[in-house]
Design a protein around this motif. Sequence first.
Motif, PDB file in Angstrom:
ATOM      1  N   HIS A 248       9.975  23.421  23.126  1.00  0.00           N
ATOM      2  CA  HIS A 248       9.079  24.342  23.829  1.00  0.00           C
ATOM      3  C   HIS A 248       9.510  24.506  25.288  1.00  0.00           C
ATOM      4  CE1 HIS A 248       5.679  26.825  24.594  1.00  0.00           C
ATOM      5  NE2 HIS A 248       5.220  26.004  25.526  1.00  0.00           N
ATOM      6  N   CYS A 249       9.987  23.441  25.915  1.00  0.00           N
ATOM      7  CA  CYS A 249      10.488  23.549  27.291  1.00  0.00           C
ATOM      8  C   CYS A 249      11.669  24.517  27.357  1.00  0.00           C
ATOM      9  CB  CYS A 249      10.907  22.175  27.816  1.00  0.00           C
ATOM     10  SG  CYS A 249       9.542  21.035  28.064  1.00  0.00           S
ATOM     11  N   HIS A 250      12.598  24.385  26.416  1.00  0.00           N
ATOM     12  CA  HIS A 250      13.748  25.297  26.370  1.00  0.00           C
ATOM     13  C   HIS A 250      13.290  26.727  26.082  1.00  0.00           C
ATOM     14  CE1 HIS A 250      17.070  22.468  26.836  1.00  0.00           C
ATOM     15  NE2 HIS A 250      16.361  21.621  26.100  1.00  0.00           N
ATOM     16  N   PHE A 251      12.309  26.884  25.213  1.00  0.00           N
ATOM     17  CA  PHE A 251      11.754  28.202  24.907  1.00  0.00           C
ATOM     18  C   PHE A 251      11.181  28.845  26.175  1.00  0.00           C
ATOM     19  CE2 PHE A 251       7.869  30.599  24.000  1.00  0.00           C
ATOM     20  CZ  PHE A 251       8.380  31.633  23.232  1.00  0.00           C
ATOM     21  N   MET A 252      10.407  28.062  26.947  1.00  0.00           N
ATOM     22  CA  MET A 252       9.838  28.615  28.185  1.00  0.00           C
ATOM     23  C   MET A 252      10.944  29.008  29.157  1.00  0.00           C
ATOM     24  SD  MET A 252       6.339  26.416  28.929  1.00  0.00           S
ATOM     25  CE  MET A 252       7.118  24.789  28.936  1.00  0.00           C
TER      26      MET A 252
ATOM     27  N   HIS B 247      -6.331  19.398  31.586  1.00  0.00           N
ATOM     28  CA  HIS B 247      -5.151  18.597  31.293  1.00  0.00           C
ATOM     29  C   HIS B 247      -5.497  17.104  31.291  1.00  0.00           C
ATOM     30  CE1 HIS B 247      -3.268  22.406  32.639  1.00  0.00           C
ATOM     31  NE2 HIS B 247      -2.412  22.116  31.677  1.00  0.00           N
ATOM     32  N   ALA B 248      -6.325  16.689  32.247  1.00  0.00           N
ATOM     33  CA  ALA B 248      -6.738  15.283  32.318  1.00  0.00           C
ATOM     34  C   ALA B 248      -7.532  14.893  31.080  1.00  0.00           C
ATOM     35  CB  ALA B 248      -7.561  15.035  33.580  1.00  0.00           C
ATOM     36  N   TYR B 249      -8.321  15.831  30.558  1.00  0.00           N
ATOM     37  CA  TYR B 249      -9.081  15.558  29.331  1.00  0.00           C
ATOM     38  C   TYR B 249      -8.134  15.140  28.209  1.00  0.00           C
ATOM     39  CZ  TYR B 249     -12.044  16.245  25.255  1.00  0.00           C
ATOM     40  OH  TYR B 249     -12.733  16.054  24.076  1.00  0.00           O
ATOM     41  N   ASN B 250      -7.037  15.877  28.033  1.00  0.00           N
ATOM     42  CA  ASN B 250      -6.049  15.523  27.003  1.00  0.00           C
ATOM     43  C   ASN B 250      -5.436  14.157  27.272  1.00  0.00           C
ATOM     44  OD1 ASN B 250      -6.384  17.883  25.538  1.00  0.00           O
ATOM     45  ND2 ASN B 250      -4.674  18.927  26.518  1.00  0.00           N
ATOM     46  N   LEU B 251      -5.124  13.864  28.525  1.00  0.00           N
ATOM     47  CA  LEU B 251      -4.502  12.583  28.869  1.00  0.00           C
ATOM     48  C   LEU B 251      -5.424  11.395  28.600  1.00  0.00           C
ATOM     49  CD1 LEU B 251      -2.779  13.508  32.257  1.00  0.00           C
ATOM     50  CD2 LEU B 251      -1.650  13.045  30.078  1.00  0.00           C
ATOM     51  N   LYS B 252      -6.729  11.606  28.670  1.00  0.00           N
ATOM     52  CA  LYS B 252      -7.701  10.511  28.555  1.00  0.00           C
ATOM     53  C   LYS B 252      -8.135  10.213  27.120  1.00  0.00           C
ATOM     54  CE  LYS B 252      -9.685  11.416  33.105  1.00  0.00           C
ATOM     55  NZ  LYS B 252     -10.877  11.910  33.822  1.00  0.00           N
ATOM     56  N   GLN B 253      -7.778  11.059  26.174  1.00  0.00           N
ATOM     57  CA  GLN B 253      -8.250  10.882  24.801  1.00  0.00           C
ATOM     58  C   GLN B 253      -7.483   9.781  24.068  1.00  0.00           C
ATOM     59  OE1 GLN B 253     -11.112  12.541  23.861  1.00  0.00           O
ATOM     60  NE2 GLN B 253     -10.912  12.966  26.046  1.00  0.00           N
ATOM     61  N   ASN B 254      -8.045   9.342  22.946  1.00  0.00           N
ATOM     62  CA  ASN B 254      -7.407   8.326  22.098  1.00  0.00           C
ATOM     63  C   ASN B 254      -6.526   9.025  21.069  1.00  0.00           C
ATOM     64  OD1 ASN B 254      -8.724   6.139  23.353  1.00  0.00           O
ATOM     65  ND2 ASN B 254     -10.560   6.566  22.174  1.00  0.00           N
ATOM     66  N   TRP B 255      -5.239   9.056  21.333  1.00  0.00           N
ATOM     67  CA  TRP B 255      -4.269   9.712  20.464  1.00  0.00           C
ATOM     68  C   TRP B 255      -3.444   8.659  19.736  1.00  0.00           C
ATOM     69  CZ3 TRP B 255      -5.194  14.721  20.072  1.00  0.00           C
ATOM     70  CH2 TRP B 255      -5.769  15.401  21.144  1.00  0.00           C
ATOM     71  N   ASP B 256      -2.928   9.031  18.565  1.00  0.00           N
ATOM     72  CA  ASP B 256      -2.066   8.145  17.782  1.00  0.00           C
ATOM     73  C   ASP B 256      -0.587   8.345  18.083  1.00  0.00           C
ATOM     74  OD1 ASP B 256      -4.215   6.986  16.340  1.00  0.00           O
ATOM     75  OD2 ASP B 256      -4.230   8.699  14.965  1.00  0.00           O
ATOM     76  N   ALA B 257      -0.232   9.501  18.625  1.00  0.00           N
ATOM     77  CA  ALA B 257       1.183   9.810  18.868  1.00  0.00           C
ATOM     78  C   ALA B 257       1.309  10.850  19.965  1.00  0.00           C
ATOM     79  CB  ALA B 257       1.835  10.333  17.587  1.00  0.00           C
ATOM     80  N   THR B 258       2.454  10.814  20.643  1.00  0.00           N
ATOM     81  CA  THR B 258       2.732  11.833  21.654  1.00  0.00           C
ATOM     82  C   THR B 258       4.221  12.159  21.655  1.00  0.00           C
ATOM     83  OG1 THR B 258       2.384  12.478  23.972  1.00  0.00           O
ATOM     84  CG2 THR B 258       3.135  10.233  23.587  1.00  0.00           C
ATOM     85  N   GLY B 259       4.521  13.340  22.119  1.00  0.00           N
ATOM     86  CA  GLY B 259       5.903  13.762  22.326  1.00  0.00           C
ATOM     87  C   GLY B 259       5.994  14.418  23.685  1.00  0.00           C
ATOM     88  N   ILE B 260       7.052  14.122  24.413  1.00  0.00           N
ATOM     89  CA  ILE B 260       7.220  14.652  25.767  1.00  0.00           C
ATOM     90  C   ILE B 260       8.597  15.290  25.887  1.00  0.00           C
ATOM     91  CG2 ILE B 260       7.371  14.054  28.225  1.00  0.00           C
ATOM     92  CD1 ILE B 260       5.464  11.733  27.654  1.00  0.00           C
ATOM     93  N   GLY B 261       8.616  16.459  26.500  1.00  0.00           N
ATOM     94  CA  GLY B 261       9.875  17.130  26.801  1.00  0.00           C
ATOM     95  C   GLY B 261       9.859  17.618  28.236  1.00  0.00           C
ATOM     96  N   VAL B 262      10.965  17.451  28.935  1.00  0.00           N
ATOM     97  CA  VAL B 262      11.117  17.969  30.300  1.00  0.00           C
ATOM     98  C   VAL B 262      12.513  18.572  30.398  1.00  0.00           C
ATOM     99  CG1 VAL B 262      11.146  17.460  32.768  1.00  0.00           C
ATOM    100  CG2 VAL B 262       9.599  16.190  31.262  1.00  0.00           C
ATOM    101  N   TYR B 263      12.572  19.808  30.856  1.00  0.00           N
ATOM    102  CA  TYR B 263      13.849  20.477  31.066  1.00  0.00           C
ATOM    103  C   TYR B 263      13.900  20.957  32.509  1.00  0.00           C
ATOM    104  CZ  TYR B 263      17.467  24.057  30.939  1.00  0.00           C
ATOM    105  OH  TYR B 263      18.587  24.814  31.215  1.00  0.00           O
TER     106      TYR B 263
END
Length: 188
Positions: free
Chosen positions: A76-80, A142-158
């Motif tokens: 998605h980073c490359h797409f943007m 954005h902070a709401y997403n960061l504070k939730q109880n998630w089972d998995a995450t994926g991060i991309g930075v370009y």
Amino acid sequence: MKTTSLLYGLVAGVTVLLASCATDLDTTRVPMSAATTSNDSSVAGKLRQSITQYRQSIGKSQIPRHAALDRMAMDHCHFMARNRGKFTLGSDNISHYGFEERSLLAQRQFGMASVAENVAGGVIRGDIPSQLTHAWTSSKTHAYNLKQNWDATGIGVYVADDGMVYATQIFATKTNSQMQMVDRFRQF
């Protein structure tokens, strides 16, 4: 039988019409990546560490990293970056465009029940991971997403050659549904 054929024809016609109204965006497919390591010194790895520190400061645990979600986020980073200047909501350079497809892919192929994402972009001077974390924690949604109880995450930075930074973090929760296997078999 005629009703079914008419219905399929109508759906196909609407699909073609909708596809013809879409913007001209580059959507190259990229295969899923191999597993990532916990000693990741990339910008994405450092961003993960920064987000983990933030979560720990508010009493939350680290979210396990998921290699396929990492690949989706980086794609998605490359797409943007490829479609820079073509988006129309909020920013010309960053967008959640295609989130529905990423969400469905995570649900269908990786058994995720709910999916969310944060995106960010801009020319960032200095410590990119800490500035992205600060930007996301300073935004209520954005902070709401960061504070939730998630089972998995994926991060991309370009980071583009001109210094423009594109970041995506995808969050997901695994499904515990007994019907998941039944639902997957119904697709065939």
